[in-house]
Motif scaffolding. Sequence first.
Motif, PDB file in Angstrom:
ATOM      1  N   UNK A 177      -0.369   0.355   8.456  1.00 48.93           N
ATOM      2  CA  UNK A 177      -0.990  -0.873   7.936  1.00 48.93           C
ATOM      3  C   UNK A 177      -1.382  -0.705   6.479  1.00 48.93           C
ATOM      4  N   UNK A 178      -1.850   0.494   6.118  1.00 40.90           N
ATOM      5  CA  UNK A 178      -2.215   0.755   4.734  1.00 40.90           C
ATOM      6  C   UNK A 178      -0.985   0.625   3.822  1.00 40.90           C
ATOM      7  N   UNK A 179       0.134   1.156   4.288  1.00 42.14           N
ATOM      8  CA  UNK A 179       1.375   1.066   3.513  1.00 42.14           C
ATOM      9  C   UNK A 179       1.840  -0.379   3.394  1.00 42.14           C
ATOM     10  N   UNK A 180       1.794  -1.108   4.489  1.00 44.41           N
ATOM     11  CA  UNK A 180       2.271  -2.496   4.469  1.00 44.41           C
ATOM     12  C   UNK A 180       1.407  -3.375   3.580  1.00 44.41           C
ATOM     13  N   UNK A 181       0.137  -3.030   3.451  1.00 48.09           N
ATOM     14  CA  UNK A 181      -0.788  -3.830   2.637  1.00 48.09           C
ATOM     15  C   UNK A 181      -0.813  -3.390   1.173  1.00 48.09           C
ATOM     16  N   UNK A 182      -0.099  -2.319   0.866  1.00 49.28           N
ATOM     17  CA  UNK A 182      -0.073  -1.801  -0.504  1.00 49.28           C
ATOM     18  C   UNK A 182       1.048  -2.492  -1.284  1.00 49.28           C
ATOM     19  N   UNK A 183       0.740  -3.020  -2.453  1.00 48.15           N
ATOM     20  CA  UNK A 183       1.741  -3.745  -3.232  1.00 48.15           C
ATOM     21  C   UNK A 183       2.827  -2.834  -3.792  1.00 48.15           C
ATOM     22  N   UNK A 184       2.447  -1.613  -4.147  1.00 44.40           N
ATOM     23  CA  UNK A 184       3.419  -0.704  -4.757  1.00 44.40           C
ATOM     24  C   UNK A 184       3.236   0.699  -4.180  1.00 44.40           C
ATOM     25  N   UNK A 221       0.283   2.099  -8.777  1.00 45.76           N
ATOM     26  CA  UNK A 221       0.980   2.742  -7.670  1.00 45.76           C
ATOM     27  C   UNK A 221       0.005   3.458  -6.737  1.00 45.76           C
ATOM     28  N   UNK A 222       0.411   3.583  -5.489  1.00 49.96           N
ATOM     29  CA  UNK A 222      -0.290   4.469  -4.565  1.00 49.96           C
ATOM     30  C   UNK A 222       0.744   5.438  -4.000  1.00 49.96           C
ATOM     31  N   UNK A 223       0.457   6.730  -4.117  1.00 48.48           N
ATOM     32  CA  UNK A 223       1.397   7.768  -3.714  1.00 48.48           C
ATOM     33  C   UNK A 223       1.033   8.267  -2.319  1.00 48.48           C
ATOM     34  N   UNK A 224       2.000   8.213  -1.415  1.00 48.66           N
ATOM     35  CA  UNK A 224       1.822   8.736  -0.055  1.00 48.66           C
ATOM     36  C   UNK A 224       2.639  10.025   0.049  1.00 48.66           C
ATOM     37  N   UNK A 225       1.940  11.155   0.201  1.00 45.66           N
ATOM     38  CA  UNK A 225       2.607  12.454   0.241  1.00 45.66           C
ATOM     39  C   UNK A 225       2.943  12.826   1.689  1.00 45.66           C
ATOM     40  N   UNK A 226       4.197  13.231   1.892  1.00 44.18           N
ATOM     41  CA  UNK A 226       4.665  13.726   3.185  1.00 44.18           C
ATOM     42  C   UNK A 226       5.282  15.101   2.944  1.00 44.18           C
ATOM     43  N   UNK A 227       4.920  16.074   3.766  1.00 43.06           N
ATOM     44  CA  UNK A 227       5.426  17.419   3.512  1.00 43.06           C
ATOM     45  C   UNK A 227       5.303  18.312   4.736  1.00 43.06           C
ATOM     46  N   UNK A 228       6.194  19.319   4.799  1.00 42.56           N
ATOM     47  CA  UNK A 228       6.058  20.380   5.797  1.00 42.56           C
ATOM     48  C   UNK A 228       5.233  21.537   5.251  1.00 42.56           C
ATOM     49  N   UNK A 229       4.692  21.355   4.041  1.00 44.83           N
ATOM     50  CA  UNK A 229       3.819  22.361   3.427  1.00 44.83           C
ATOM     51  C   UNK A 229       2.721  21.619   2.659  1.00 44.83           C
ATOM     52  N   UNK A 230       1.837  20.972   3.396  1.00 46.62           N
ATOM     53  CA  UNK A 230       0.816  20.139   2.772  1.00 46.62           C
ATOM     54  C   UNK A 230      -0.199  20.969   1.982  1.00 46.62           C
ATOM     55  N   UNK A 231      -0.361  22.228   2.330  1.00 40.64           N
ATOM     56  CA  UNK A 231      -1.259  23.081   1.535  1.00 40.64           C
ATOM     57  C   UNK A 231      -0.763  23.185   0.092  1.00 40.64           C
ATOM     58  N   UNK A 232       0.564  23.337  -0.061  1.00 35.77           N
ATOM     59  CA  UNK A 232       1.146  23.410  -1.403  1.00 35.77           C
ATOM     60  C   UNK A 232       0.943  22.092  -2.142  1.00 35.77           C
ATOM     61  N   UNK A 233       1.122  20.987  -1.456  1.00 37.29           N
ATOM     62  CA  UNK A 233       0.939  19.658  -2.069  1.00 37.29           C
ATOM     63  C   UNK A 233      -0.500  19.503  -2.563  1.00 37.29           C
ATOM     64  N   UNK A 234      -1.451  19.897  -1.734  1.00 34.47           N
ATOM     65  CA  UNK A 234      -2.857  19.730  -2.102  1.00 34.47           C
ATOM     66  C   UNK A 234      -3.256  20.672  -3.242  1.00 34.47           C
ATOM     67  N   UNK A 235      -2.593  21.811  -3.318  1.00 39.28           N
ATOM     68  CA  UNK A 235      -2.919  22.772  -4.370  1.00 39.28           C
ATOM     69  C   UNK A 235      -2.213  22.450  -5.693  1.00 39.28           C
ATOM     70  N   UNK A 236      -0.951  22.054  -5.610  1.00 38.17           N
ATOM     71  CA  UNK A 236      -0.121  21.922  -6.808  1.00 38.17           C
ATOM     72  C   UNK A 236       0.035  20.485  -7.312  1.00 38.17           C
ATOM     73  N   UNK A 237       0.142  19.528  -6.406  1.00 33.92           N
ATOM     74  CA  UNK A 237       0.478  18.166  -6.819  1.00 33.92           C
ATOM     75  C   UNK A 237      -0.727  17.242  -6.956  1.00 33.92           C
ATOM     76  N   UNK A 238      -1.573  17.242  -5.955  1.00 32.16           N
ATOM     77  CA  UNK A 238      -2.677  16.283  -5.957  1.00 32.16           C
ATOM     78  C   UNK A 238      -3.596  16.447  -7.166  1.00 32.16           C
ATOM     79  N   UNK A 239      -3.896  17.674  -7.620  1.00 30.49           N
ATOM     80  CA  UNK A 239      -4.719  17.778  -8.839  1.00 30.49           C
ATOM     81  C   UNK A 239      -4.085  17.110 -10.063  1.00 30.49           C
ATOM     82  N   UNK A 240      -2.752  16.964 -10.057  1.00 33.13           N
ATOM     83  CA  UNK A 240      -2.056  16.368 -11.198  1.00 33.13           C
ATOM     84  C   UNK A 240      -1.979  14.847 -11.130  1.00 33.13           C
TER      85      UNK A 240
END
Length: 320
Positions: free
Chosen positions: A193-200, A241-260
């Motif tokens: 529902x969050x995705x469907x209600x997001x414009x971008x 924009x709203x970025x929805x992150x999907x990963x098989x290594x979410x620890x890496x995403x939270x450490x490397x990508x989300x701070x950026x």
Amino acid sequence: MPNERLKKYLNDIVWWIPSRKLRDFIRELVDTILEIKEQNNILLNINSNLKVKYIVIPICNGFVDQLYCYTLGCSIEAFYDKKVIYDISWYNMYGKDGTGKYNRNFELLNIFNDLSFKIATDNEILIAKQFLVDASNYKNVNIINLFRNIQNEIFYLDNGFGLKMMGLSFNEIFDLDKYILPKLDNDNKKIYEDIKNCKHSVACHVRRNDYLLVNHRLYNLDENYFIKAIEKINKQIRQKLKIYFFSDDMDWVKEKLIPLVKDKYDYLAVDINDNDKGYFDFYLISNCKYQIASEGRFCETAHIFNKYQNKILITPNDIK
């Protein structure tokens, strides 16, 4: 009947052997020889009469590869007018990703439970493999041209991922809204529902684990690739924009990508689905308006199901 007579004669002979273990061993040995002889007779009969009966396509690996293999089978049946049956024995024999850590489950019939789908028997697979066709030798060849080059009309079609499928699209075969949407649990429904209600909405798929293996990796996809991909979409859309992150290594995403990204964009790390519910991630990705693909075909295939008119797909080939 000749085999039964042979077994009777054998019992009359081995009865005189004092050792029971030796008698049992001889019986088992003869049974094995007779079984092999019977299978060879079947193959000889098939070889002498190449009347078309079926084509076997193996299905292996994860959810997306299962979609591809079944769609290939449907294309063959539609344009070659031959019966296709499927070999799913890989899931019993192996059923793991490249690291050997994560399960690869056969999900196709659990999700799309009314598909026209016949599972090949062991004997059907054995016969078909006598006429093995390695489709990797025919990359970018459409299925009609491929079959013009094949003399045997009963065969086992291996490595069919590179073939061009004729006329049929995934959307015509698989209705994700009909079959996956009702299966979403409450947590996934909230994100849906969050995705469907997001414009971008932007789905950013970060695949690591098995694709970090040397023999799998085609690109060096570090955090810079994903940031450049997000910025490329941002320049085209010029909206929030709203970025929805999907990963098989979410620890890496939270450490490397989300701070950026946290100070520039809204974001959500979708970390509620384990390996066995990857098709939920696939469905959520397909409902985002824009997709950023990692290596592999997971996100690129989800993009095919994206119904947004002005959808965008960024792949590693798009970022220099």
